[in-house]
Design a protein around this motif. Structure first.
Motif, PDB file in Angstrom:
ATOM      1  N   LEU A   1       0.836  -1.187   0.000  1.00  0.00           N
ATOM      2  CA  LEU A   1       0.000   0.000   0.000  1.00  0.00           C
ATOM      3  C   LEU A   1       0.874   1.241   0.000  1.00  0.00           C
ATOM      4  N   ILE A   2       0.440   2.268  -0.729  1.00  0.00           N
ATOM      5  CA  ILE A   2       1.107   3.569  -0.680  1.00  0.00           C
ATOM      6  C   ILE A   2       0.093   4.588  -0.206  1.00  0.00           C
ATOM      7  N   ASP A   3       0.603   5.676   0.312  1.00  0.00           N
ATOM      8  CA  ASP A   3      -0.265   6.705   0.871  1.00  0.00           C
ATOM      9  C   ASP A   3      -0.730   7.620  -0.255  1.00  0.00           C
ATOM     10  N   ARG A   4      -1.994   7.521  -0.619  1.00  0.00           N
ATOM     11  CA  ARG A   4      -2.538   8.331  -1.713  1.00  0.00           C
ATOM     12  C   ARG A   4      -3.185   9.582  -1.099  1.00  0.00           C
ATOM     13  N   HIS A   5      -2.343  10.551  -0.788  1.00  0.00           N
ATOM     14  CA  HIS A   5      -2.763  11.731  -0.021  1.00  0.00           C
ATOM     15  C   HIS A   5      -3.959  12.434  -0.651  1.00  0.00           C
ATOM     16  N   ASP A   6      -3.890  12.642  -1.970  1.00  0.00           N
ATOM     17  CA  ASP A   6      -4.944  13.420  -2.626  1.00  0.00           C
ATOM     18  C   ASP A   6      -6.299  12.718  -2.538  1.00  0.00           C
ATOM     19  N   LEU A   7      -6.298  11.387  -2.743  1.00  0.00           N
ATOM     20  CA  LEU A   7      -7.563  10.650  -2.673  1.00  0.00           C
ATOM     21  C   LEU A   7      -8.124  10.629  -1.252  1.00  0.00           C
ATOM     22  N   VAL A   8      -7.231  10.456  -0.281  1.00  0.00           N
ATOM     23  CA  VAL A   8      -7.677  10.464   1.115  1.00  0.00           C
ATOM     24  C   VAL A   8      -8.278  11.824   1.471  1.00  0.00           C
ATOM     25  N   ALA A   9      -7.619  12.896   0.998  1.00  0.00           N
ATOM     26  CA  ALA A   9      -8.150  14.234   1.248  1.00  0.00           C
ATOM     27  C   ALA A   9      -9.509  14.417   0.560  1.00  0.00           C
ATOM     28  N   LEU A  10      -9.627  13.857  -0.664  1.00  0.00           N
ATOM     29  CA  LEU A  10     -10.898  13.937  -1.382  1.00  0.00           C
ATOM     30  C   LEU A  10     -12.004  13.227  -0.591  1.00  0.00           C
TER      31      LEU A  10
ATOM     32  N   SER B   1      -9.020  -0.702  -1.020  1.00  0.00           N
ATOM     33  CA  SER B   1      -7.743  -0.265  -0.432  1.00  0.00           C
ATOM     34  C   SER B   1      -7.829   1.184   0.013  1.00  0.00           C
ATOM     35  N   LEU B   2      -8.446   2.030  -0.827  1.00  0.00           N
ATOM     36  CA  LEU B   2      -8.596   3.433  -0.469  1.00  0.00           C
ATOM     37  C   LEU B   2      -9.453   3.595   0.785  1.00  0.00           C
ATOM     38  N   LEU B   3     -10.603   2.912   0.821  1.00  0.00           N
ATOM     39  CA  LEU B   3     -11.517   3.062   1.949  1.00  0.00           C
ATOM     40  C   LEU B   3     -10.888   2.580   3.250  1.00  0.00           C
ATOM     41  N   ARG B   4     -10.163   1.473   3.189  1.00  0.00           N
ATOM     42  CA  ARG B   4      -9.543   0.960   4.411  1.00  0.00           C
ATOM     43  C   ARG B   4      -8.381   1.853   4.851  1.00  0.00           C
ATOM     44  N   ALA B   5      -7.628   2.366   3.893  1.00  0.00           N
ATOM     45  CA  ALA B   5      -6.535   3.278   4.259  1.00  0.00           C
ATOM     46  C   ALA B   5      -7.090   4.549   4.895  1.00  0.00           C
TER      47      ALA B   5
ATOM     48  N   SER C   1       2.600   5.737  -9.321  1.00  0.00           N
ATOM     49  CA  SER C   1       3.142   4.511  -9.913  1.00  0.00           C
ATOM     50  C   SER C   1       4.594   4.316  -9.507  1.00  0.00           C
ATOM     51  N   ARG C   2       5.372   5.412  -9.471  1.00  0.00           N
ATOM     52  CA  ARG C   2       6.773   5.300  -9.029  1.00  0.00           C
ATOM     53  C   ARG C   2       6.832   4.873  -7.556  1.00  0.00           C
ATOM     54  N   GLU C   3       5.929   5.431  -6.728  1.00  0.00           N
ATOM     55  CA  GLU C   3       5.900   5.029  -5.313  1.00  0.00           C
ATOM     56  C   GLU C   3       5.580   3.547  -5.172  1.00  0.00           C
ATOM     57  N   LEU C   4       4.659   3.044  -5.996  1.00  0.00           N
ATOM     58  CA  LEU C   4       4.277   1.639  -5.915  1.00  0.00           C
ATOM     59  C   LEU C   4       5.453   0.742  -6.284  1.00  0.00           C
ATOM     60  N   VAL C   5       6.176   1.117  -7.329  1.00  0.00           N
ATOM     61  CA  VAL C   5       7.352   0.350  -7.747  1.00  0.00           C
ATOM     62  C   VAL C   5       8.395   0.356  -6.629  1.00  0.00           C
TER      63      VAL C   5
END
Length: 883
Positions: A2-11, A33-37, A194-198
């Protein structure tokens, strides 16, 4: 990974400022994944409940029970708890989890109201997350969700997520600006993500390779994750990225084989052979693979992020990412098609042994073992229905080949259960006859199993049709059901025995055979408790209250209160199963002259009694409601209710024990409305057997009194009074003695009248039966009795302290609208008690009594105690001249 998707969490944070959020995108888009994060972040300032709908959920009640459980758990755990995995109340989350309490046929609206009640009482910001909503295949559950969203309290928010837009009709919410929407475009990974996921996967790739990979996958989360898994150790990552396509088809064709080929043969075998299960644990995986150590492999696969997810904190239960599971099943069908039926049979045996009958039936159907699937479903359909899973039973029925129910007695009996659950007795009877005829041709070992089910369904059908005589005639079929000890090898042995005891006890109760009814209902409740069937236990106890009514209304009241308390502990205090106790409890308060509690319990009963309720309960409800109105002098409304009760009796296949009481009270209401001719004609039309019953004799006596023929009235009453026409209900006996007293008084036999009144008081005293005195107009006889000359001074005072009945409907209400509490204080004003002593009698404070007296004076236009008493007597709120 999992990576921290700041923008989606803020949304998502901003979205919860509105009432509803919809997250809608295809599989593998990263919704869960988004909802649980988002929900699992520490330091949340809101309570969050997370519910995951299991695959192909057909049962509205199971859905709402899970929602209610999740909401209660989240609210009870407080700040900082219930996050991450711990906050999920996913439906059916554990292989061995006990199902939540359920009531067959329960109205989903009741559970929706319960959820709303919890949210309103929570006292804090709250978010309910419902994931995988596309799996909810119950129109009733979806309707309930619409209702919930339209009535959310201001501090509550709901997030619904699924693969397609939910059918919730949210256009009005959208127009009101209260709907937030997150779709595939927002869920796509950016190139930076994508770079963070890699990097999170421990890979070091040039930015240009990641850019190509992002472009090829178009930011699709599942495609990116699969690609990253395959890139680990790949000899030529740039060529891989250039050739890779993020489409579902390419992923299936390109990555699945590569992932499997990298696994050892034992792991490949486990992945393929367990892919048939929605959820798997180590024990089941060992059976399916014929090996050991499967749990260790599943744990290692989860740790390596190979699309394996544990579902419980102990990490003993697992599922595959749904896309990955689909691809594994596709590969299993391609490479090992001949193994699939055997795997389904293994899974069916394991599921049946671990209390997952619906899964076991599905696996047998998938294996093509239709006869075995039908037998297992027949054995378990009643249990599933009692667990609130009638929708699942219907869905399993539909999965059989067309016409299978015409050849299978088991499926005909399952159809009977399904039709009875929908309150369709005619259709149920037709299926039951098909099942009976087909069962006769089965081998003895199968025929004996079917006989148990048929006997119990015969009883249940007879009860739902009101065929009380039919139930008694079938007693000969009951000994095998009632005497066979509970045995796992006997189809539904214990469930059938408990249900048979319930049905037999109800028939005996409605036939005024209270001793037999109580015995069977008590045995049924004990058995239901022993086998963990709380619904059947509550049903037995709810009817048992009625069996005590003829012996002692006080005992009936205690029994009903016990049944209602047990139902309340399971959340069923507003369900049809408790209706008999609610109606019986209301009856006890009507009989003892307590209109406030009587109205309260009648209102509660009215909310659960419907046209689909069993006839005996409906008749009881309408009868008690009519008596309530009659006690208030509203004989017009009483007649309406008695008419409804009589209509129920007309469609019953047998005669309800209270039918004569309905007829007698109907005739009495006509007399009290001045329609003596109608009452006389009604009673004259009865056959000799009914005309000789005590309820009808009392009604005839009332007609004779209205005709000014007291001698004839006494002749009508004589068999009731001397015991040759005994009454099971003490209420009727008290009424008979009071009518006899009125006849004696009319004849000038004052001493005999006094003796009759004293006998009536003797019978009424133990349970404080006040209703007969109110209905017969015997107050004037009581007012003539010096209190020092009777052993019943307290009861007489209680009867005379009750306000006189109000006029019939359409006449103005007497009095200035005193509250029940003020009326209680008013009745003490004619006494010599001080205000402090009145407070002691009522168990309230002196200040409360002072407040009530001030209001009484104001409403009565009185300036002192004497004036208030005088005005109370003028309005007939107090008896004349009684102190």
């Amino acid at each position: 990974m999992l990576i921290d998707r700041h923008d989606l969490v803020a949304l998502l944070d901003r979205a919860t400022g509105k009432r509803v959020t919809v997250v809608s995108a295809p599989a593998g888009s990263g919704k869960t994944s988004l909802l649980r994060a988002w929900a699992g972040r520490p330091g949340q300032d809101r309570a969050i409940a997370f519910v995951t709908v299991p695959p192909d959920q057909h049962d509205a009640q199971m859905f709402w029970l899970a929602v209610l459980a999740a909401v209660r758990e989240a609210l009870s755990e407080g700040h900082g708890k219930g996050r991450g995995e711990g906050l999920s109340a996913g439906l059916g989350a554990g292989l061995d989890a006990d199902p939540p309490p359920a009531a067959p046929g329960s109205g989903g609206s009741v559970l929706v109201d319960a959820v709303l009640s919890e949210l309103r009482a929570g006292g804090r910001r709250f978010v309910l997350v419902i994931d995988d909503l596309h799996e909810l295949n119950s129109a009733e559950a979806v309707d309930g969700l619409r209702s919930l969203l339209s009535r959310l309290p201001p501090d509550a928010h709901v997030v619904v997520a699924g693969r397609r837009d939910p059918p919730l009709r949210l256009h009005r919410t959208r127009l009101d600006g209260e709907l937030a929407e997150i779709r595939l475009a927002q869920l796509r990974f950016t190139e930076a993500e994508s770079r963070e996921l890699v990097a999170a996967a421990g890979l070091s790739l040039p930015d240009r390779v990641v850019a190509v990979l992002h472009e090829r996958t178009e930011g699709w989360a599942a495609g990116l994750r699969l690609a990253v898994l395959s890139l680990a150790g790949h000899p030529d990552p740039e060529r891989f990225a250039a050739e890779f396509s993020g489409s579902d088809r390419t992923v299936a064709e390109y990555l699945l084989a590569e992932m499997l080929e990298r696994q050892p043969p034992g792991v490949q075998r486990l992945l393929l052979r367990t892919s048939l299960m929605d959820r798997v644990n180590g024990e089941l995986a060992d059976l399916l693979t014929g090996a050991t150590g499967s749990e260790r492999i599943l744990l290692e696969l989860e740790d390596s992020a190979a699309f394996v997810v544990s579902l419980d904190p102990e990490r003993t239960l697992f599922r595959y990412h749904r896309l990955f599971g689909d691809l594994l099943r596709l590969e299993l069908r391609r490479t090992q098609p001949g193994e699939i039926p055997a795997l389904h049979r293994i899974a069916a045996r394991w599921s049946a042994a671990h209390a997952r009958p619906a899964d076991a039936v599905r696996h047998l159907q998938a294996a093509g073992d239709w006869p075995d699937a039908a037998r297992l479903l027949c054995d378990r359909a009643l249990g599933l229905t009692l667990d609130g899973r009638a929708g699942t039973v219907t869905a399993l029925l539909r999965a059989f080949p067309p016409g299978a129910d015409e050849e299978s007695p088991e499926l005909a009996l399952v159809n009977t259960i399904a039709e009875l659950n929908e309150s369709r007795p005619v259709e149920a009877a037709a299926h039951l006859e098909v099942g009976r005829s087909l069962a006769a041709a089965r081998p003895p070992e199968h025929r004996n199993r079917l006989a148990l089910t048929i006997a119990s369904l015969d009883l249940l059908l007879a009860r739902m049709r009101g065929d009380l005589d039919g139930i008694r005639e079938q007693v000969g079929a009951l000994p095998p059901v009632l005497s066979v000890p509970s045995n796992a090898d006997v189809a539904l042995g214990s469930d059938l025995r408990a249900l048979a005891l319930l049905n037999l006890g109800v028939a005996e109760a409605w036939s005024l055979r209270p001793d037999d009814g109580e015995r069977h209902l008590t045995e049924g409740a004990a058995l239901a408790r022993d086998i963990g069937r709380p619904y059947l236990e509550v049903a037995c106890l709810a009817h048992r209250g009625f069996t005590a009514l003829s012996r002692s209304p006080a005992l009936a009241r205690r029994r009903c209160e016990e049944a209602i308390a047990l139902a309340s502990r399971h959340g069923w205090d507003a369900e049809p199963v408790i209706a008999p106790a609610l109606a019986t409890l209301a009856a006890t308060f009507v009989w003892t002259g307590e209109p406030g509690p009587a109205r309260e319990w009648l209102d509660r009963a009215g909310r659960v009694v419907s046209p689909g309720s069993e006839p005996g309960v409906r008749l009881l409800f309408h009868l008690v409601t009519g008596m309530f109105h009659a006690a208030r002098g509203d004989h017009g409304r009483a007649l309406e209710e008695y008419g409804s009760a009589a209509s129920v009796q007309e469609v019953m296949a047998g005669e309800h024990a209270l039918a004569n009481l309905v007829t007698g009270l109907t005739a009495a209401a006509h007399v009290r409305l001045g329609r003596t001719d109608r009452a006389r004609a009604m009673l004259d039309a009865l056959d000799d057997e009914r005309a000789g019953t005590p309820e009808i004799r009392n009604a005839r006596a009332l007609v004779r009194l209205a005709d000014h023929a007291p001698e004839a009235a006494r002749r009508e009453l004589e068999p009731v009074l001397d015991g040759t026409a005994p009454s099971r209900l003490r209420l009727t006996s008290v009424e008979a003695h009071l009518l006899d007293a009125l006849a004696c008084e009319a004849l000038g036999h004052h001493h005999t009248a006094r003796k009759a009144v004293e006998t009536a008081l003797d019978l009424a005293e133990p349970d404080r039966l006040i209703l007969p005195f109110t209905l017969t107009g015997a107050r004037r006889l009581l007012e003539a009795i010096p209190l020092h000359e009777t052993a019943h001074a307290t009861l007489i005072a209680d009867i005379l302290d009750i306000p006189r009945a109000v006029p019939a409907a359409g006449s103005p209400e007497p009095g200035p609208g005193l509250s029940p509490s003020e009326l209680r204080v008013l009745r003490f004003l004619p006494t010599n008690l001080t205000r402090l002593e009145i407070a002691g009698e009522l168990s309230v404070s002196l200040n409360t009594v002072n407040t009530h007296i001030r209001r009484i004076y104001a409403k009565l236009g009185a300036t002192d105690r004497s004036a208030a008493v005088r005005r109370g007597r003028e309005l007939r709120l107090l008896s004349a001249g009684r102190s």
